[in-house]
Design a protein around this motif. Sequence first.
Motif, PDB file in Angstrom:
ATOM      1  N   SER A  57       0.878  -1.160   0.000  1.00 38.42           N
ATOM      2  CA  SER A  57       0.000   0.000   0.000  1.00 38.42           C
ATOM      3  C   SER A  57       0.918   1.214   0.000  1.00 38.42           C
ATOM      4  CB  SER A  57      -0.911   0.004   1.237  1.00 38.42           C
ATOM      5  OG  SER A  57      -1.667   1.192   1.310  1.00 38.42           O
ATOM      6  N   ILE A  58       1.032   1.851  -1.152  1.00 40.33           N
ATOM      7  CA  ILE A  58       2.027   2.904  -1.319  1.00 40.33           C
ATOM      8  C   ILE A  58       1.507   4.217  -0.753  1.00 40.33           C
ATOM      9  CG2 ILE A  58       3.414   4.187  -2.974  1.00 40.33           C
ATOM     10  CD1 ILE A  58       4.157   1.225  -2.599  1.00 40.33           C
ATOM     11  N   GLY A  59       2.347   4.835   0.080  1.00 39.58           N
ATOM     12  CA  GLY A  59       1.969   6.061   0.773  1.00 39.58           C
ATOM     13  C   GLY A  59       2.311   7.311  -0.010  1.00 39.58           C
ATOM     14  N   ILE A  60       2.420   8.425   0.710  1.00 38.43           N
ATOM     15  CA  ILE A  60       2.623   9.714   0.055  1.00 38.43           C
ATOM     16  C   ILE A  60       3.996  10.314   0.362  1.00 38.43           C
ATOM     17  CG2 ILE A  60       0.142  10.141   0.048  1.00 38.43           C
ATOM     18  CD1 ILE A  60       0.527  12.167   2.296  1.00 38.43           C
ATOM     19  N   GLU A  61       4.956   9.465   0.793  1.00 41.78           N
ATOM     20  CA  GLU A  61       6.314   9.956   0.999  1.00 41.78           C
ATOM     21  C   GLU A  61       6.922  10.374  -0.351  1.00 41.78           C
ATOM     22  OE1 GLU A  61       5.787   6.241   3.752  1.00 41.78           O
ATOM     23  OE2 GLU A  61       5.400   6.741   1.646  1.00 41.78           O
ATOM     24  N   HIS A  62       8.105  10.922  -0.334  1.00 43.49           N
ATOM     25  CA  HIS A  62       8.788  11.233  -1.597  1.00 43.49           C
ATOM     26  C   HIS A  62       9.069   9.935  -2.319  1.00 43.49           C
ATOM     27  CE1 HIS A  62      11.622  12.732  -4.552  1.00 43.49           C
ATOM     28  NE2 HIS A  62      11.283  13.980  -4.215  1.00 43.49           N
ATOM     29  N   ILE A  63       8.776   9.905  -3.602  1.00 44.98           N
ATOM     30  CA  ILE A  63       8.880   8.664  -4.359  1.00 44.98           C
ATOM     31  C   ILE A  63      10.299   8.117  -4.371  1.00 44.98           C
ATOM     32  CG2 ILE A  63       9.172   9.936  -6.525  1.00 44.98           C
ATOM     33  CD1 ILE A  63       7.474   6.471  -5.941  1.00 44.98           C
ATOM     34  N   ASP A  64      11.311   8.992  -4.379  1.00 48.73           N
ATOM     35  CA  ASP A  64      12.696   8.502  -4.409  1.00 48.73           C
ATOM     36  C   ASP A  64      13.017   7.695  -3.158  1.00 48.73           C
ATOM     37  OD1 ASP A  64      12.940   9.792  -6.797  1.00 48.73           O
ATOM     38  OD2 ASP A  64      14.196  11.439  -6.050  1.00 48.73           O
ATOM     39  N   ASP A  65      12.467   8.087  -2.022  1.00 45.32           N
ATOM     40  CA  ASP A  65      12.734   7.358  -0.782  1.00 45.32           C
ATOM     41  C   ASP A  65      12.024   6.004  -0.779  1.00 45.32           C
ATOM     42  OD1 ASP A  65      14.322   9.421   0.311  1.00 45.32           O
ATOM     43  OD2 ASP A  65      12.513  10.510   0.894  1.00 45.32           O
ATOM     44  N   ILE A  66      10.823   5.954  -1.332  1.00 46.10           N
ATOM     45  CA  ILE A  66      10.110   4.680  -1.423  1.00 46.10           C
ATOM     46  C   ILE A  66      10.868   3.722  -2.330  1.00 46.10           C
ATOM     47  CG2 ILE A  66       7.964   3.558  -2.129  1.00 46.10           C
ATOM     48  CD1 ILE A  66       6.527   6.233  -1.595  1.00 46.10           C
ATOM     49  N   LEU A  67      11.269   4.213  -3.497  1.00 50.96           N
ATOM     50  CA  LEU A  67      11.985   3.346  -4.446  1.00 50.96           C
ATOM     51  C   LEU A  67      13.335   2.902  -3.877  1.00 50.96           C
ATOM     52  CD1 LEU A  67      11.271   5.165  -7.833  1.00 50.96           C
ATOM     53  CD2 LEU A  67      10.074   3.204  -6.830  1.00 50.96           C
ATOM     54  N   ALA A  68      14.001   3.772  -3.145  1.00 57.10           N
ATOM     55  CA  ALA A  68      15.295   3.406  -2.559  1.00 57.10           C
ATOM     56  C   ALA A  68      15.134   2.266  -1.563  1.00 57.10           C
ATOM     57  CB  ALA A  68      15.928   4.620  -1.879  1.00 57.10           C
ATOM     58  N   ASP A  69      14.068   2.297  -0.786  1.00 52.94           N
ATOM     59  CA  ASP A  69      13.857   1.231   0.188  1.00 52.94           C
ATOM     60  C   ASP A  69      13.551  -0.088  -0.511  1.00 52.94           C
ATOM     61  OD1 ASP A  69      13.742   0.285   2.845  1.00 52.94           O
ATOM     62  OD2 ASP A  69      11.552   0.363   2.813  1.00 52.94           O
ATOM     63  N   LEU A  70      12.722  -0.041  -1.539  1.00 54.84           N
ATOM     64  CA  LEU A  70      12.427  -1.259  -2.296  1.00 54.84           C
ATOM     65  C   LEU A  70      13.704  -1.812  -2.933  1.00 54.84           C
ATOM     66  CD1 LEU A  70       9.121  -0.099  -4.027  1.00 54.84           C
ATOM     67  CD2 LEU A  70       9.309  -1.887  -2.287  1.00 54.84           C
ATOM     68  N   ASP A  71      14.507  -0.926  -3.483  1.00 55.35           N
ATOM     69  CA  ASP A  71      15.727  -1.353  -4.171  1.00 55.35           C
ATOM     70  C   ASP A  71      16.699  -2.012  -3.206  1.00 55.35           C
ATOM     71  OD1 ASP A  71      17.209  -1.513  -6.606  1.00 55.35           O
ATOM     72  OD2 ASP A  71      18.508   0.088  -5.860  1.00 55.35           O
ATOM     73  N   GLN A  72      16.899  -1.389  -2.036  1.00 54.82           N
ATOM     74  CA  GLN A  72      17.854  -1.978  -1.088  1.00 54.82           C
ATOM     75  C   GLN A  72      17.336  -3.306  -0.547  1.00 54.82           C
ATOM     76  OE1 GLN A  72      17.796  -2.511   2.409  1.00 54.82           O
ATOM     77  NE2 GLN A  72      15.627  -1.862   2.621  1.00 54.82           N
ATOM     78  N   ALA A  73      16.028  -3.420  -0.341  1.00 56.26           N
ATOM     79  CA  ALA A  73      15.470  -4.677   0.171  1.00 56.26           C
ATOM     80  C   ALA A  73      15.605  -5.792  -0.863  1.00 56.26           C
ATOM     81  CB  ALA A  73      14.006  -4.478   0.554  1.00 56.26           C
ATOM     82  N   LEU A  74      15.405  -5.473  -2.136  1.00 58.96           N
ATOM     83  CA  LEU A  74      15.588  -6.479  -3.189  1.00 58.96           C
ATOM     84  C   LEU A  74      17.053  -6.880  -3.310  1.00 58.96           C
ATOM     85  CD1 LEU A  74      13.134  -4.995  -5.827  1.00 58.96           C
ATOM     86  CD2 LEU A  74      12.954  -7.274  -4.802  1.00 58.96           C
ATOM     87  N   ALA A  75      17.941  -5.905  -3.212  1.00 56.96           N
ATOM     88  CA  ALA A  75      19.370  -6.212  -3.289  1.00 56.96           C
ATOM     89  C   ALA A  75      19.803  -7.078  -2.113  1.00 56.96           C
ATOM     90  CB  ALA A  75      20.169  -4.912  -3.316  1.00 56.96           C
ATOM     91  N   ALA A  76      19.336  -6.754  -0.923  1.00 55.33           N
ATOM     92  CA  ALA A  76      19.671  -7.545   0.255  1.00 55.33           C
ATOM     93  C   ALA A  76      19.111  -8.957   0.148  1.00 55.33           C
ATOM     94  CB  ALA A  76      19.130  -6.854   1.511  1.00 55.33           C
ATOM     95  N   THR A  77      17.951  -9.083  -0.468  1.00 52.68           N
ATOM     96  CA  THR A  77      17.352 -10.408  -0.670  1.00 52.68           C
ATOM     97  C   THR A  77      18.216 -11.252  -1.588  1.00 52.68           C
ATOM     98  OG1 THR A  77      15.134  -9.496  -0.365  1.00 52.68           O
ATOM     99  CG2 THR A  77      15.298 -11.609  -1.506  1.00 52.68           C
ATOM    100  N   ALA A  78      18.710 -10.641  -2.654  1.00 55.35           N
ATOM    101  CA  ALA A  78      19.561 -11.371  -3.596  1.00 55.35           C
ATOM    102  C   ALA A  78      20.832 -11.852  -2.920  1.00 55.35           C
ATOM    103  CB  ALA A  78      19.901 -10.471  -4.780  1.00 55.35           C
ATOM    104  N   VAL A  79      21.444 -10.998  -2.080  1.00 54.46           N
ATOM    105  CA  VAL A  79      22.663 -11.390  -1.365  1.00 54.46           C
ATOM    106  C   VAL A  79      22.373 -12.532  -0.402  1.00 54.46           C
ATOM    107  CG1 VAL A  79      24.357 -10.614   0.332  1.00 54.46           C
ATOM    108  CG2 VAL A  79      23.710  -9.111  -1.562  1.00 54.46           C
ATOM    109  N   ALA A  80      21.280 -12.427   0.332  1.00 55.83           N
ATOM    110  CA  ALA A  80      20.926 -13.473   1.303  1.00 55.83           C
ATOM    111  C   ALA A  80      20.615 -14.781   0.599  1.00 55.83           C
ATOM    112  CB  ALA A  80      19.737 -13.008   2.144  1.00 55.83           C
ATOM    113  N   ALA A  81      19.919 -14.699  -0.532  1.00 53.57           N
ATOM    114  CA  ALA A  81      19.571 -15.914  -1.280  1.00 53.57           C
ATOM    115  C   ALA A  81      20.828 -16.586  -1.821  1.00 53.57           C
ATOM    116  CB  ALA A  81      18.619 -15.566  -2.412  1.00 53.57           C
TER     117      ALA A  81
END
Length: 433
Positions: A403-427
């Motif tokens: 459920s996407i909120g109203i924060e600055h879009i760059d901050d939302i995308l940065a969090d998604l990007d880092q979480a996906l990157a961390a997932t790849a490393v963990a996997a």
Amino acid sequence: MRLETQAIHSGFDADPATRALAVPIHQTAAYAFESADHAAALFDLEVEGFRYSRISNPTVDVLEKRVAAMEGGVGALATGSGQAALYYAVSCVADHGGNIVSTPQLYGTTHTLFAYVLPRQGIEVRFAEDASPEAIEKLIDRNTRAVFSETVGNPAGNICDIGALAEVAHRNGVPLIVDNTVASPVLLRPIEHGADVVVHSLTKFMGGHGTTLGGIIVDGGRFPWGEQAERFPQFNLPDESYHGLVYREHFGERAYIARCRSVFQRTMGAVLAPMSAFLLIQGIETVALRVERHVENGRKVADFLRAHPLVEWINYAGHADSPHYALAQKYLGGRATSLMTFGVKGGMEAGKLFYDRLNLIKRVVNIGDVKSLACHPASTTHRQMPPDVQLKAGVRPETIRLSIGIEHIDDILADLDQALAATAVAASAVAAE
């Protein structure tokens, strides 16, 4: 008034006693009567007024009038939660021996109510194979009392063909009840497309700040209860608990919502507190502005996820290849909601790794907050459902709901990007072991 103006002004001008411009919080349980005859008239529903806050309250009354105006209804009843509103809404039309026909894409607790609670009260709920009008119509019979759907499924993200469902329901002599929580009246006004009753969890986009529980039922005022007297005697025959009052005769187009209040709110008491009503009113004043940003951010997040190499699939009605794209154009004006689901490559375990690594985006089971929120439905909101029923509701084991909120879009995308990157490393680390 246009919707944006209704959200600020409907139901209240200024306090008649003080001329205060803000809606007062009427923190009171009871109201003084002018006389014994005045009290009797109130309790017989002969005159308008307040008698006890379990039944109605001036602050709550403003909220009800405001949401009714925004949805284009003739009246509304606010309750302590969205689930209470849903329970009242269906119970007002269906009793022991009756049935409701529902689309299968439902919020988890709604499914629990329909699949387990209502049947113990003698109300059967029939789940259609899919949300198509044809699948719904096959299940309707002489004991059916309503058709039910979510306008936008949670978490499935499907968009129901409200006009077609209304046509099917009306052709068979029953009302269409819809849950419009995800779309909100900013994106979709179901009554304009034939729906008869609209339900909201005001906790979500309408309130918008994740602070206050609340629900509401809005009556479209168009269903011909009198033409279906045999199917709906509760609106057409005397109510013994109200000295023989006949709701259709006494309240006319407001018969349904009057019975919701007089029978269910009065006796079951899932009351919305005045302070909660006040907070929800504050949220509603900005809902049109917030939804604009929700929609804009949601589109950018969906495009980001679609292009990301670690994302297996995404369900977002704003993409042209979505099976719901055409209905998003028809009913939402092309503005897909900020609710979406997706799957990370690697299945359920990869999805959980991603979920656990989110920072800005909060792990909760709410939606419609100004904050961006994430949920793993198979572990939470839909956990009690059998796997095959989860799939029909749009929940795969790996599904992540955003459920996407109203924060600055760059901050939302940065969090998604880092979480996906961390997932790849963990996997990769797990695979190396």
